[in-house]
Every structure is written in C-alpha cells, then in structure tokens.
Design a protein around this motif. Structure first.
Motif, short mmCIF file in Angstrom:
data_model
loop_
_atom_site.label_atom_id
_atom_site.label_comp_id
_atom_site.label_asym_id
_atom_site.label_seq_id
_atom_site.Cartn_x
_atom_site.Cartn_y
_atom_site.Cartn_z
N ALA A 20 0.81 -1.21 0.00
CA ALA A 20 0.00 0.00 0.00
C ALA A 20 0.85 1.27 0.00
N LEU A 21 2.15 1.13 -0.22
CA LEU A 21 3.02 2.31 -0.26
C LEU A 21 2.99 2.89 -1.67
N PRO A 22 2.65 4.17 -1.80
CA PRO A 22 2.62 4.77 -3.14
C PRO A 22 3.99 4.68 -3.83
N GLU A 23 3.96 4.47 -5.12
CA GLU A 23 5.19 4.31 -5.90
C GLU A 23 6.11 5.51 -5.78
N ASP A 24 5.55 6.72 -5.75
CA ASP A 24 6.40 7.91 -5.64
C ASP A 24 7.12 7.95 -4.29
N THR A 25 6.46 7.51 -3.24
CA THR A 25 7.10 7.45 -1.92
C THR A 25 8.18 6.38 -1.91
N LEU A 26 7.91 5.27 -2.54
CA LEU A 26 8.90 4.20 -2.64
C LEU A 26 10.15 4.69 -3.35
N GLN A 27 9.97 5.47 -4.40
CA GLN A 27 11.12 5.99 -5.13
C GLN A 27 11.92 6.97 -4.28
N VAL A 28 11.23 7.80 -3.52
CA VAL A 28 11.92 8.73 -2.62
C VAL A 28 12.77 7.95 -1.62
N LEU A 29 12.20 6.90 -1.07
CA LEU A 29 12.94 6.09 -0.09
C LEU A 29 14.15 5.41 -0.73
N ARG A 30 13.99 4.94 -1.93
CA ARG A 30 15.14 4.34 -2.64
C ARG A 30 16.23 5.37 -2.86
N ASN A 31 15.83 6.60 -3.18
CA ASN A 31 16.81 7.67 -3.37
C ASN A 31 17.50 8.06 -2.07
N LEU A 32 16.83 7.85 -0.94
CA LEU A 32 17.39 8.16 0.37
C LEU A 32 18.31 7.07 0.92
N GLU A 33 18.35 5.93 0.26
CA GLU A 33 19.13 4.80 0.79
C GLU A 33 20.57 5.15 1.14
N PRO A 34 21.32 5.86 0.30
CA PRO A 34 22.71 6.17 0.70
C PRO A 34 22.79 6.94 2.02
N ARG A 35 21.88 7.88 2.20
CA ARG A 35 21.87 8.65 3.46
C ARG A 35 21.49 7.75 4.64
N LEU A 36 20.49 6.89 4.44
CA LEU A 36 20.08 5.98 5.51
C LEU A 36 21.19 4.98 5.83
N GLN A 37 21.86 4.51 4.81
CA GLN A 37 22.98 3.58 5.02
C GLN A 37 24.06 4.24 5.88
N GLN A 38 24.32 5.49 5.61
CA GLN A 38 25.33 6.22 6.38
C GLN A 38 24.84 6.49 7.81
N THR A 39 23.62 6.93 7.93
CA THR A 39 23.06 7.25 9.25
C THR A 39 23.04 6.04 10.17
N TYR A 40 22.63 4.91 9.63
CA TYR A 40 22.48 3.71 10.45
C TYR A 40 23.66 2.73 10.31
N ASP A 41 24.67 3.17 9.59
CA ASP A 41 25.86 2.34 9.38
C ASP A 41 25.45 0.92 8.97
N CYS A 42 24.63 0.87 7.95
CA CYS A 42 24.02 -0.38 7.52
C CYS A 42 23.91 -0.38 5.99
N PRO A 43 24.76 -1.13 5.30
CA PRO A 43 24.77 -1.10 3.84
C PRO A 43 23.67 -1.96 3.20
N ARG A 44 22.43 -1.59 3.45
CA ARG A 44 21.29 -2.37 2.96
C ARG A 44 20.27 -1.45 2.32
N THR A 45 19.17 -2.04 1.86
CA THR A 45 18.07 -1.23 1.31
C THR A 45 17.32 -0.56 2.46
N TRP A 46 16.52 0.43 2.11
CA TRP A 46 15.82 1.19 3.16
C TRP A 46 14.95 0.29 4.02
N ASP A 47 14.24 -0.66 3.41
CA ASP A 47 13.35 -1.51 4.20
C ASP A 47 14.15 -2.52 5.03
N GLN A 48 15.28 -2.96 4.54
CA GLN A 48 16.14 -3.85 5.33
C GLN A 48 16.73 -3.10 6.52
N ILE A 49 17.02 -1.82 6.33
CA ILE A 49 17.53 -1.00 7.43
C ILE A 49 16.48 -0.87 8.53
#
Length: 101
Positions: A20-49
């Motif tokens: 039920a997650l809108p596609e545009d929101t999903l794309q935003v989250l995918r684009n945020l992955e590098p920042r999330l990976q750095q923030t959480y020191d976790c080299p994974r996808t946003w949902d895995q983080i």
C-alpha cells in the motif's frame, strides 16, 4: 535521524509490506538509501535498514500481511472499510508504542 523521522520510515515499511506504499514514496525512499545507510551504518536497502533497526524476525512481513488480511476481512464483515494507514497506525500503537511521534 530523529525518532519522528524513523516513525515515518516504520510506517512506510509497514505500508510497503501490505503493498500500500505509493510508488512515488517508494522511489523517494530508494533515493534516500545512501543517506540511511550512512546514518544507520548499515549497507542495505531502506526496508532492510528499518527491519534491522527494529530487530524484526525474518517472518515479520508474513505476519503483518496475515494481520492485514484478517483485519480487512473483519472490517468487511462489519460493513466497514479499513484503510491501510489506519491499519498501520493501529499496528504501531498496539505493538510499538515507543515508536510513536
């Protein structure tokens, strides 16, 4: 990242699990992955983080989908509609109250 931001991530994670997650929101989250990976020191996808931070077991998505199907059916049986956002808010409130804003 603030607790409020992580709560939004958790909501997106749960919406994504029930498809039920809108596609545009999903794309935003995918684009945020590098920042999330750095923030959480976790080299994974946003949902895995999110799953990692919440320490969800591997079968957690299946459990959520089962709850979604069951609660949707209960609402239908009562001639009501359960919106995905209502379900996610209820799930967080009942199971992860510490994650609320």
């Amino acid at each position: 990242m603030s607790d409020k931001s992580f709560t939004k991530l958790l909501k997106c994670y749960l919406l994504n699990v029930i498809s039920a997650l809108p596609e545009d929101t999903l794309q935003v989250l995918r684009n945020l992955e590098p920042r999330l990976q750095q923030t959480y020191d976790c080299p994974r996808t946003w949902d895995q983080i999110v799953a990692s931070q919440m320490d969800f077991p591997p079968d957690f998505p299946d459990q959520v989908r089962h709850l979604w199907q069951r609660n949707t059916q209960l609402a239908n049986d009562a001639n009501q509609t359960l919106l995905p956002t209502e379900f996610v808010d209820m799930l967080i409130r009942e199971n992860f109250p510490y994650a609320l804003d």
